[in-house]
Write a protein that holds these residues in place. Structure first.
Motif, PDB file in Angstrom:
ATOM      1  N   ARG A   1      33.081  81.387   7.481  1.00 14.70           N
ATOM      2  CA  ARG A   1      33.840  80.987   6.304  1.00 14.70           C
ATOM      3  C   ARG A   1      34.142  82.181   5.406  1.00 14.70           C
TER       4      ARG A   1
ATOM      5  N   ASN B   1      37.268  83.534   6.451  1.00 15.05           N
ATOM      6  CA  ASN B   1      38.350  82.536   6.496  1.00 15.05           C
ATOM      7  C   ASN B   1      38.545  81.960   7.894  1.00 15.05           C
TER       8      ASN B   1
ATOM      9  N   ASP C   1      38.400  74.076   8.416  1.00 18.00           N
ATOM     10  CA  ASP C   1      39.376  73.628   7.428  1.00 18.00           C
ATOM     11  C   ASP C   1      40.142  74.796   6.824  1.00 18.00           C
ATOM     12  N   GLN C   2      39.936  76.000   7.359  1.00 14.45           N
ATOM     13  CA  GLN C   2      40.668  77.190   6.919  1.00 14.45           C
ATOM     14  C   GLN C   2      41.627  77.664   8.012  1.00 14.45           C
ATOM     15  N   TRP C   3      41.979  76.772   8.909  1.00  9.56           N
ATOM     16  CA  TRP C   3      42.850  77.104  10.036  1.00  9.56           C
ATOM     17  C   TRP C   3      42.212  78.203  10.874  1.00  9.56           C
TER      18      TRP C   3
ATOM     19  N   ASN D   1      43.141  82.093  13.301  1.00  9.35           N
ATOM     20  CA  ASN D   1      43.012  83.292  12.475  1.00  9.35           C
ATOM     21  C   ASN D   1      42.301  84.417  13.206  1.00  9.35           C
TER      22      ASN D   1
ATOM     23  N   ASN E   1      41.821  88.854   6.410  1.00  5.94           N
ATOM     24  CA  ASN E   1      43.191  88.451   6.067  1.00  5.94           C
ATOM     25  C   ASN E   1      44.185  89.160   6.982  1.00  5.94           C
TER      26      ASN E   1
ATOM     27  N   GLN F   1      43.797  69.474  10.462  1.00  7.53           N
ATOM     28  CA  GLN F   1      43.871  69.470   9.007  1.00  7.53           C
ATOM     29  C   GLN F   1      44.357  68.137   8.435  1.00  7.53           C
TER      30      GLN F   1
END
Length: 310
Positions: free
Chosen positions: A226, A229, A233-235, A239, A243, A258
């Motif tokens: 987490r 990210n 629920d953060q796709w 990823n 970032n 989602q």
């Protein structure tokens, strides 16, 4: 050589053509330098960081309370792996698609007893530690109900302790569980636990299933994900770490996690998988679906990129 009308004339001498000096090596070096520079710049701008793998030895000093709580949870049978079901155990039926229990169809193909395999067996190797050996003997001599009562009580006590610190747990009847969990922590800190849980299955590979199950049963792995990210629920499925751009072709797969009913379903993985199979089949069958197959013709988008020359 023919000299008639429409025939070939004499072959010109190559030395009759104008010439210009050309340094092929120079051109190659320049091209190599430019491409190398652009590659380095692109790597710096667009690449993702090379995050080191999380190990059990790294987990221990960073989250020692989590290691102890996870070990106690394995003994109590309250962790994710303990109640996962196939292919590891029969604790649950697993995910299903309508009336078909897809997860249970293959059966238990890789049996894992979370308490025995992830905690007790590694702690048994501490033969030179009298306290740990005595704790395991007490555990083995107790009934299953007594073992469950000890472990569950200690799990609840850890959850109620400030910051989950084992040193701040209220006194109670926890049997040998605190000593066994503490021994598990020592094994993790020494780096021995990783090797005890990792078995070589082939000449080229290593089976890290048990080590990953233990790590995933704690909260440290999820917290690390987490922070980058990468939570569900953060796709996180599409990823890269941090970032950075991820795999855009996975956006549709990740989208369903989602939105309801998938986001609240216990069968989300099976349901999303089945939906993507249907959508993929539909995509493949577009040329055979009336109306849909002629849609590009009616939209006329092709006229923007292709025109008949006059």
């Amino acid at each position: 050589m023919s000299r008639g009308t429409g025939g070939w004339g004499p072959t010109p001498d190559a030395h009759a053509f104008p010439t210009r000096r050309y340094d092929l090596v120079k051109e190659f070096v320049i091209a190599l330098a430019v491409v190398s520079f652009l590659s380095v710049v692109a790597a710096l701008v667009f690449s993702s960081p090379d995050e080191p793998a999380i190990s059990l030895q790294q987990w221990a000093p960073q989250a020692p309370s989590d290691v102890v709580a996870t070990a106690a949870g394995e003994l109590a049978g309250t962790t994710t792996s303990a109640g996962y079901g196939p292919p590891y155990n029969t604790a649950s039926e697993g995910q299903s698609l309508g009336p078909v229990d897809l997860q249970s169809l293959p059966g238990v193909t890789q049996p894992v007893d979370s308490a025995k395999d992830l905690v007790l067996d590694p702690v048994r190797t501490l033969t030179s530690d009298a306290a740990s050996s005595a704790a395991v003997r007490v555990w083995d001599a107790a009934s299953a109900d007594r073992q469950q009562a000890w472990a569950s009580a200690y799990v609840d006590a850890l959850a109620a302790a400030p910051d989950g610190d084992p040193a701040k747990v209220a006194s109670g009847d926890y049997g040998p569980v605190p000593a066994i969990a503490a021994a598990e922590l020592r094994l993790a800190e020494s780096g021995s636990l990783e090797g005890l849980l990792t078995s070589r299955t082939s000449f080229f590979g290593v089976d890290s299933t048990k080590a990953l199950l233990l790590l995933a049963d704690g909260t440290h792995l999820e917290d690390a994900a987490r922070a980058q990210n990468l939570g569900g629920d953060q796709w996180g499925i599409m990823n890269e770490t941090g970032n950075y751009p991820g795999q855009p072709w996975l956006w549709l797969y990740s989208l369903w996690y989602q939105v309801p009913p998938f986001s609240t379903s216990d069968n989300a993985e099976i349901a999303v998988w089945a939906l993507m199979i249907v959508l993929s089949i539909g995509f493949v069958c577009i040329p055979r679906i009336p109306g849909l197959r002629t849609l590009p013709k009616h939209l006329g988008v092709h006229r923007l990129v292709w025109r008949t020359r006059r």
